[in-house]
Design an enzyme around this catalytic site. Sequence first.
Site, PDB file in Angstrom:
ATOM      1  N   ILE A  81       0.848  -1.185   0.000  1.00 15.06           N
ATOM      2  CA  ILE A  81       0.000   0.000   0.000  1.00 15.06           C
ATOM      3  C   ILE A  81       0.890   1.244   0.000  1.00 15.06           C
ATOM      4  CG2 ILE A  81      -1.806   1.274   1.205  1.00 15.06           C
ATOM      5  CD1 ILE A  81      -2.674  -1.350   2.497  1.00 15.06           C
ATOM      6  N   ILE A 105       4.940  -1.041   2.974  1.00 14.62           N
ATOM      7  CA  ILE A 105       4.667   0.364   2.721  1.00 14.62           C
ATOM      8  C   ILE A 105       5.394   0.786   1.443  1.00 14.62           C
ATOM      9  CG2 ILE A 105       4.820   2.713   3.612  1.00 14.62           C
ATOM     10  CD1 ILE A 105       2.971   0.858   5.210  1.00 14.62           C
ATOM     11  N   LYS A 106       4.616   1.223   0.443  1.00 10.56           N
ATOM     12  CA  LYS A 106       5.208   1.656  -0.824  1.00 10.56           C
ATOM     13  C   LYS A 106       5.600   3.127  -0.718  1.00 10.56           C
ATOM     14  CE  LYS A 106       3.672   0.391  -4.830  1.00 10.56           C
ATOM     15  NZ  LYS A 106       2.764   0.190  -5.998  1.00 10.56           N
ATOM     16  N   VAL A 107       6.854   3.391  -1.043  1.00 10.37           N
ATOM     17  CA  VAL A 107       7.382   4.752  -0.941  1.00 10.37           C
ATOM     18  C   VAL A 107       8.072   5.119  -2.254  1.00 10.37           C
ATOM     19  CG1 VAL A 107       8.929   6.296   0.307  1.00 10.37           C
ATOM     20  CG2 VAL A 107       7.777   4.435   1.530  1.00 10.37           C
TER      21      VAL A 107
END
Length: 225
Positions: free
Chosen positions: A59, A86-88
């Site tokens: 996400i 966690i997509k960054v």
Amino acid sequence: MKYLLDTANLNAIRKYYEIFPISGVTSNPSIVKKEGKVDFFAHMNEIRSIIGRDKSLHIQVTALDTEGMLKDADRILNDVDKDVYIKVPVTMEGIKAIKKLKASRINVTATAIYNKMQGLLAMEAGADYIAPYYNRMENMGLDPDDIIASFAEMIALYHYPTTIVAASFKNAGQVDKAHIAGAQAATLDPSILQAALQQPYITNAVADFDTDWRTVYGDRTISEL
């Protein structure tokens, strides 16, 4: 080789998760937009309930600054679950956020990668996954195979615990090339997987088999003989 669904559509996830050997689901703000103004956290939790905790769920944060990215990550982890990746995006602020997230042992997927330096910096910052954008790089006149191969070489040479999850595809041929170049995973729209198995030469071959069988045995299948 791992295959992930690049969609937030619940019906598509339910359908294709039953068919294909799916390792997880990825999303981003543009993908979420396609679903309309859904209850974001309820929607993500429903995706998790479909795929289970043994599959990876990725996400993406929406804040553009490091502090905001970290707050987004906290909210995602609290309101979905602690196993989420966690997509960054790999920007200046993003790299800083990745370092801080990994210092707290949080799963991270570094995304929006278009060049070698982005991927190498993300690996050094500790990203679990890096997501090079295959078709977008190709459209820019870059060589995505060379870039992915460089990532794979560095991972092998320096033993980075990073998985290359290639993204942004327009067809199955690009997915195949990404894997040959060294990507260990690919995240793609379900339509690409479906199209790969519904080419005319495949359906024609199956139809020929069916015709030949029926010529000898009629409508009975092997189990009915």
